[in-house]
Design a protein around this motif. Structure first.
Motif, mmCIF file in Angstrom:
data_model
loop_
_atom_site.group_PDB
_atom_site.id
_atom_site.type_symbol
_atom_site.label_atom_id
_atom_site.label_comp_id
_atom_site.label_asym_id
_atom_site.label_seq_id
_atom_site.Cartn_x
_atom_site.Cartn_y
_atom_site.Cartn_z
ATOM 1 N N VAL A 1 -1.540 -0.437 18.652
ATOM 2 C CA VAL A 1 -2.955 -0.371 19.016
ATOM 3 C C VAL A 1 -3.506 -1.789 19.056
ATOM 4 O O VAL A 1 -3.047 -2.670 18.338
ATOM 5 N N ASN B 1 -8.778 -2.317 13.444
ATOM 6 C CA ASN B 1 -9.514 -1.364 12.616
ATOM 7 C C ASN B 1 -9.009 0.068 12.784
ATOM 8 O O ASN B 1 -9.323 0.930 11.970
ATOM 9 N N ARG B 2 -8.238 0.324 13.838
ATOM 10 C CA ARG B 2 -7.715 1.671 14.086
ATOM 11 C C ARG B 2 -6.239 1.793 13.713
ATOM 12 O O ARG B 2 -5.633 2.823 13.953
ATOM 13 N N ASP C 1 -6.844 -2.583 18.596
ATOM 14 C CA ASP C 1 -7.913 -2.745 17.610
ATOM 15 C C ASP C 1 -7.340 -2.619 16.195
ATOM 16 O O ASP C 1 -6.882 -1.547 15.801
ATOM 17 N N THR D 1 0.482 4.028 13.292
ATOM 18 C CA THR D 1 -0.031 3.011 14.211
ATOM 19 C C THR D 1 0.124 1.621 13.607
ATOM 20 O O THR D 1 0.091 1.439 12.389
#
Length: 169
Positions: A66, A70-71, A68, A38
């Motif tokens: 993605v 944080n992901r 976000d 990701t």
């Protein structure tokens, strides 16, 4: 020389050239292989053409974009993106005869955990363009085409650098 002999000679020459190329290790560039799943893009200005091209190219790969950070396994932090145009040559009357187009991108790569994968890196591309007042509309289209080509080249360079990134264990 008969036509048939000439064609036979040409085909043997083509086979010989192909044999030499395979022997030297020549291979066409393939799509990069990424060592992460990701990716998140941060710091780009809204509706950035460079970010849009990057998203388009990444969607063709196995990496998933993605929203976000944080992901994401890897985060691209765009610190500065600048396109500019400066005059390089003028006539004695002050008319511009040549422009230099520039595309600059300063970015860094990190993980969501804060590990720096690639410190701040500067990517600079320039193109020179002749200019004539009599062909202003055509030169405007040429400028747009050169800007697009620089953008595609910058994204290609960035993607090849992403392919060299290995996540820490």
């Amino acid at each position: 020389m008969k036509r048939r002999d000439l064609l036979s000679f040409a085909s043997f020459g083509a086979l010989g050239a192909a044999g030499l190329l395979t022997g030297c290790g020549f291979e066409l560039r393939k799509e990069p292989v990424y060592h992460f799943k990701t990716l998140a893009l941060t710091g780009f200005v809204p509706h950035s053409p460079l970010a849009q091209e990057l998203r388009r190219q990444v969607q063709r790969s196995t990496v998933r974009l993605v929203e976000d950070p944080n992901r994401a396994d890897v985060i691209i932090d765009a610190e500065r993106e600048v396109r500019d145009k400066t005059s390089v040559a003028t006539t004695a009357a002050g008319q511009i005869t040549e422009w230099q187009l520039r595309l600059s991108l300063d970015y860094s790569l990190r993980t969501a955990g804060g590990d720096i994968l690639l410190p701040r890196t500067e990517l600079r591309l320039t193109r020179d363009m002749n200019y004539s007042e009599s062909a202003a509309l055509a030169k405007e289209q040429e400028e747009a085409s050169l800007q697009k080509a620089m953008q595609v080249e910058a994204v290609g360079l960035l993607l090849r650098r992403l392919a060299a990134v290995h996540l820490p264990n």
